[in-house]
Design an enzyme around this catalytic site. Structure first.
Site, PDB file in Angstrom:
ATOM      1  N   ARG A   5       0.236  -1.244   0.028  1.00 14.05           N
ATOM      2  CA  ARG A   5       0.039   0.132   0.240  1.00 14.05           C
ATOM      3  C   ARG A   5       0.893   1.061  -0.077  1.00 14.05           C
ATOM      4  NH1 ARG A   5      -5.388  -1.287   1.646  1.00 14.05           N
ATOM      5  NH2 ARG A   5      -5.556  -3.129   0.550  1.00 14.05           N
ATOM      6  N   GLN A  43      -0.443   2.436  -6.399  1.00 18.83           N
ATOM      7  CA  GLN A  43      -1.951   2.128  -6.177  1.00 18.83           C
ATOM      8  C   GLN A  43      -2.884   1.840  -7.664  1.00 18.83           C
ATOM      9  OE1 GLN A  43      -3.277   6.314  -5.028  1.00 18.83           O
ATOM     10  NE2 GLN A  43      -2.970   6.008  -2.563  1.00 18.83           N
ATOM     11  N   ASP A  90      -3.423  -1.999  -7.532  1.00 18.07           N
ATOM     12  CA  ASP A  90      -3.570  -2.953  -6.495  1.00 18.07           C
ATOM     13  C   ASP A  90      -4.642  -3.707  -7.106  1.00 18.07           C
ATOM     14  OD1 ASP A  90      -4.670  -3.440  -3.863  1.00 18.07           O
ATOM     15  OD2 ASP A  90      -4.143  -1.323  -3.345  1.00 18.07           O
ATOM     16  N   SER A  97      -7.526  -3.315  -4.730  1.00 19.53           N
ATOM     17  CA  SER A  97      -8.674  -2.514  -4.278  1.00 19.53           C
ATOM     18  C   SER A  97      -9.716  -2.276  -5.522  1.00 19.53           C
ATOM     19  CB  SER A  97      -7.559  -0.436  -4.451  1.00 19.53           C
ATOM     20  OG  SER A  97      -6.759  -0.505  -3.160  1.00 19.53           O
ATOM     21  N   TYR A 112      -4.223  -2.020   7.225  1.00 18.36           N
ATOM     22  CA  TYR A 112      -4.856  -2.789   7.179  1.00 18.36           C
ATOM     23  C   TYR A 112      -5.809  -3.146   9.296  1.00 18.36           C
ATOM     24  CZ  TYR A 112      -3.263  -4.722   3.003  1.00 18.36           C
ATOM     25  OH  TYR A 112      -2.734  -4.859   1.671  1.00 18.36           O
TER      26      TYR A 112
END
Length: 385
Positions: A128, A133, A136, A139, A236
């Site tokens: 992360r 991003q 990912d 996500s 998390y």
């Protein structure tokens, strides 16, 4: 180098690891792309569309995988005894495998990748960090899962979501509780709000309170000292103490009585999903209420949830759909394929037109399971006790 895109063979999987758009880009980078016939049909992509993008269509999985240098998949390859073909045995030594490999769910496969001298990358382990991003998959796929969860709830719900004022009377708005305000939960909040529901949400991470409220939801949590420390450096949720869980459960037990829709999204990597809605809570819910359990494949957040089924208890429906992103496969494939492209592109040598993974790079170290016949990921290469 040859990139292979085989058809997904696991149950309930309609996604595909490439689209015509990403195929064009791979070819532009100097790769040859081979797609198994029918691989894209579950995502409304025909063989002709892949051909027009420059891919070669292979007649079967054997000709797709044979000689491939890079294999892109959505889910891990089938091993011996798992299906009609042993995909893993068709992957040559030295090949690069990039997919959602579910290593916690099937840890024995990690050793199998090493034994086959396959360099395997589990995309769900993407760190992360800001520059990752766009790579990912958790996500991108969770975002769609959160949206689809609300649609599934609306489909099962016997009433309307928004308030409606009619000549015959007023229809009150549905009340929705989203349990877990990660990517899936935040999208569920936004979608339920768009449909006109009165939305509340809960999460053990303090940073999510502002995010929930920014989407128009009401935040529900026991906000004590433990709550303030309930988030890892990676973003998390931590596993909470028994004492906190009891306090939070009491608050949720009161909140849940008023809800028409509940969507649960809580997952802890590598562990069974925590139970958030107990059987006793179900007994107190409204007749006709709907629960959608996005964690049903990891044991479930709702007591009594059954993966792959819609069950009814005490007049309440529990929806346990498997592979929620796969139920919106066209968009899920497009985003997933772009995640893989974004992961691969920085490591393409422009002169030799080959993929050279930099094992000092954070995204490679974070996702790499095996390399040169050895297990290299710290979660799986620990010596036996």
């Amino acid at each position: 180098m040859k990139i292979a895109i085989p058809k997904e063979r696991r149950a309930h999987e309609l996604r595909v690891a490439a689209t015509p758009d990403t195929v064009r880009k791979y070819i532009g980078l100097g790769f040859e792309v081979v797609v198994e016939t029918g691989a894209g049909l579950g995502s409304a992509i025909t063989d002709e569309a892949f051909t027009a993008a420059g891919a070669t269509i292979a007649a079967d999985v054997t000709s797709t995988l044979t000689g491939a240098d890079i294999i892109l998949k959505v889910q891990r390859p089938l091993a011996e005894g798992e299906g009609d073909v042993n995909e893993l045995a068709l992957i040559k030594p030295g090949a690069i495998l990039i997919a959602g490999l579910s290593p916690y769910g099937a840890p024995e496969t990690v050793a199998a990748y090493a034994a086959g001298k396959i360099d395997a990358f589990a995309m769900e382990f993407m760190p992360r960090i800001t520059r990752a991003q766009s790579m990912d998959i958790l996500s991108s796929q969770s975002n769609l899962a959160g949206y689809r969860a609300v649609i599934e709830a609306a489909n099962e719900f016997g009433r309307a979501f928004p308030m409606m004022m009619t000549a015959a009377g007023t229809v009150p708005p549905a009340r929705a509780l989203i349990m877990g305000a990660g990517v899936a939960g935040l999208q569920a909040i936004a979608t339920a709000k768009r449909l006109g529901a009165v939305v509340s949400a809960t999460d053990v991470r303090p940073a999510t309170k502002e995010q929930v409220e920014s989407l128009g939801g009401t935040f529900v949590a026991v906000m004590d000292e433990e709550f303030q420390q309930a988030q890892t450096a990676g973003g998390y949720a931590k596993e909470m103490s028994k004492e906190y869980q009891a306090k939070q459960a009491a608050l949720i037990a009161e909140t849940i009585k008023k809800q028409d829709i509940v969507i649960t999204t809580a997952l802890i990597p590598g562990r069974k999903a925590p139970v958030l809605v107990t059987d006793d809570m179900l007994k107190t819910m409204k007749q006709g209420a709907i629960l959608v359990d996005l964690a049903c494949e990891q044991g479930g957040n709702v007591e009594g949830a059954v993966a792959g089924e819609v069950v009814e208890k005490y007049g309440v429906k529990i929806v346990g759909r498997i592979n929620m992103p796969g139920r919106i496969a066209v968009d899920a494939s497009a985003l997933y394929a772009k995640n893989l492209l974004n992961f691969i592109t920085p490591f393409v040598d422009k002169e030799t037109k080959t993929l050279k993974m930099n094992w000092e790079d954070d995204v490679v170290k974070g996702t790499g399971l095996t390399r040169d016949g050895a297990v290299v990921h710290p979660s799986f290469n620990k010596p036996a006790a």
